[in-house]
Write a protein that holds these residues in place. Sequence first.
Motif, short mmCIF file in Angstrom:
data_model
loop_
_atom_site.label_atom_id
_atom_site.label_comp_id
_atom_site.label_asym_id
_atom_site.label_seq_id
_atom_site.Cartn_x
_atom_site.Cartn_y
_atom_site.Cartn_z
N MET A 39 0.82 -1.20 0.00
CA MET A 39 0.00 0.00 0.00
C MET A 39 0.86 1.26 0.00
SD MET A 39 -3.39 -0.75 2.31
CE MET A 39 -2.55 -0.62 3.84
N LYS A 40 2.04 1.18 0.57
CA LYS A 40 2.90 2.35 0.62
C LYS A 40 3.30 2.83 -0.77
CE LYS A 40 4.79 1.61 5.20
NZ LYS A 40 6.01 1.38 6.01
N ALA A 41 3.30 1.93 -1.76
CA ALA A 41 3.67 2.31 -3.12
C ALA A 41 2.52 2.95 -3.89
CB ALA A 41 4.17 1.08 -3.88
N MET A 42 1.32 2.88 -3.37
CA MET A 42 0.15 3.45 -4.06
C MET A 42 0.23 4.97 -4.02
SD MET A 42 -2.61 0.75 -2.55
CE MET A 42 -3.99 1.07 -3.65
N LYS A 43 -0.04 5.59 -5.17
CA LYS A 43 0.08 7.04 -5.31
C LYS A 43 -1.27 7.67 -5.60
CE LYS A 43 4.48 6.99 -4.76
NZ LYS A 43 4.89 7.15 -3.39
N LEU A 44 -1.39 8.93 -5.27
CA LEU A 44 -2.60 9.71 -5.52
C LEU A 44 -3.02 9.54 -6.98
CD1 LEU A 44 -4.43 11.68 -3.98
CD2 LEU A 44 -3.06 13.54 -4.92
N ASN A 45 -4.29 9.28 -7.19
CA ASN A 45 -4.92 9.11 -8.50
C ASN A 45 -4.64 7.76 -9.16
OD1 ASN A 45 -6.04 11.75 -8.38
ND2 ASN A 45 -4.07 12.56 -9.04
N ASP A 46 -3.87 6.84 -8.53
CA ASP A 46 -3.72 5.49 -9.07
C ASP A 46 -5.09 4.84 -9.15
OD1 ASP A 46 -0.97 5.51 -9.34
OD2 ASP A 46 -0.58 4.19 -7.63
N LEU A 47 -5.32 4.09 -10.21
CA LEU A 47 -6.53 3.28 -10.32
C LEU A 47 -6.22 1.89 -9.79
CD1 LEU A 47 -7.84 4.24 -13.87
CD2 LEU A 47 -8.64 5.07 -11.64
N CYS A 48 -7.20 1.29 -9.10
CA CYS A 48 -7.02 -0.02 -8.48
C CYS A 48 -8.27 -0.85 -8.72
CB CYS A 48 -6.83 0.14 -6.96
SG CYS A 48 -5.63 1.39 -6.47
N PHE A 49 -8.09 -2.15 -8.85
CA PHE A 49 -9.26 -3.03 -8.90
C PHE A 49 -9.78 -3.24 -7.50
CE2 PHE A 49 -7.16 -4.70 -12.86
CZ PHE A 49 -8.15 -4.25 -13.73
N PHE A 50 -11.10 -3.29 -7.36
CA PHE A 50 -11.72 -3.62 -6.08
C PHE A 50 -12.03 -5.11 -6.13
CE2 PHE A 50 -14.96 -3.97 -2.88
CZ PHE A 50 -14.53 -3.10 -1.90
N TYR A 51 -11.40 -5.86 -5.23
CA TYR A 51 -11.43 -7.32 -5.25
C TYR A 51 -12.09 -7.85 -3.99
CZ TYR A 51 -9.48 -12.10 -5.24
OH TYR A 51 -9.32 -13.46 -5.21
N HIS A 52 -13.14 -8.65 -4.15
CA HIS A 52 -13.76 -9.36 -3.03
C HIS A 52 -12.90 -10.58 -2.74
CE1 HIS A 52 -17.95 -7.66 -2.61
NE2 HIS A 52 -17.45 -6.98 -3.62
N SER A 53 -12.41 -10.71 -1.50
CA SER A 53 -11.53 -11.83 -1.18
C SER A 53 -12.21 -12.89 -0.31
CB SER A 53 -10.26 -11.33 -0.50
OG SER A 53 -10.58 -10.65 0.69
N GLY A 54 -13.51 -12.80 -0.11
CA GLY A 54 -14.23 -13.80 0.69
C GLY A 54 -14.19 -15.17 0.05
N ALA A 55 -14.25 -16.20 0.86
CA ALA A 55 -14.11 -17.58 0.38
C ALA A 55 -15.14 -17.94 -0.71
CB ALA A 55 -14.22 -18.55 1.54
N LYS A 56 -16.35 -17.39 -0.63
CA LYS A 56 -17.40 -17.74 -1.58
C LYS A 56 -17.50 -16.78 -2.76
CE LYS A 56 -20.26 -20.03 1.85
NZ LYS A 56 -21.55 -20.10 2.50
N SER A 57 -16.75 -15.70 -2.73
CA SER A 57 -16.93 -14.68 -3.76
C SER A 57 -15.62 -13.98 -4.11
CB SER A 57 -17.95 -13.64 -3.27
OG SER A 57 -18.13 -12.65 -4.22
N ARG A 58 -14.61 -14.72 -4.51
CA ARG A 58 -13.33 -14.12 -4.89
C ARG A 58 -13.43 -13.63 -6.32
NH1 ARG A 58 -9.40 -18.56 -2.05
NH2 ARG A 58 -9.92 -17.94 0.05
N ARG A 59 -13.56 -12.31 -6.46
CA ARG A 59 -13.73 -11.74 -7.79
C ARG A 59 -13.43 -10.26 -7.80
NH1 ARG A 59 -18.50 -12.84 -10.36
NH2 ARG A 59 -18.55 -14.83 -9.30
N ILE A 60 -13.03 -9.76 -8.97
CA ILE A 60 -12.86 -8.32 -9.17
C ILE A 60 -14.22 -7.77 -9.56
CG2 ILE A 60 -11.82 -6.55 -10.64
CD1 ILE A 60 -9.36 -8.41 -10.88
N VAL A 61 -14.68 -6.77 -8.80
CA VAL A 61 -16.02 -6.25 -9.02
C VAL A 61 -16.06 -4.78 -9.44
CG1 VAL A 61 -17.10 -7.91 -7.46
CG2 VAL A 61 -16.32 -5.71 -6.56
#
Length: 107
Positions: free
Chosen positions: A1-23
Amino acid sequence: MKAMKLNDLCFFYHSGAKSRRIVGVVEVVREWYEDDESGGGCVDVKAVGEMRNGIDLQEMKRESGLKDFVLCRQPRLSVVPVGEDLWVKICEMGGGYEGDCGGENEV
């Protein structure tokens, strides 16, 4: 996280056991800072848009162009770097999102 910079775009990823997916996609609005309440650190993000089709971890693992993607080997990670080629491939797999694909990116 320390490498993340202002305005970087990131995928939002569900990491739960039943729903691992980029949403979706989020944007960094505040770079890494120490969180006094948790004793750790964090970044602040805002929503950019939902993926038109969520991309399941199993679907990513079957895609030959993603076999070296660290998320496919260690799916419980919360933050991993995403190179430009992977970003474009994942956006294509998800039918894009409510915004424009591109930029320096993280998961």
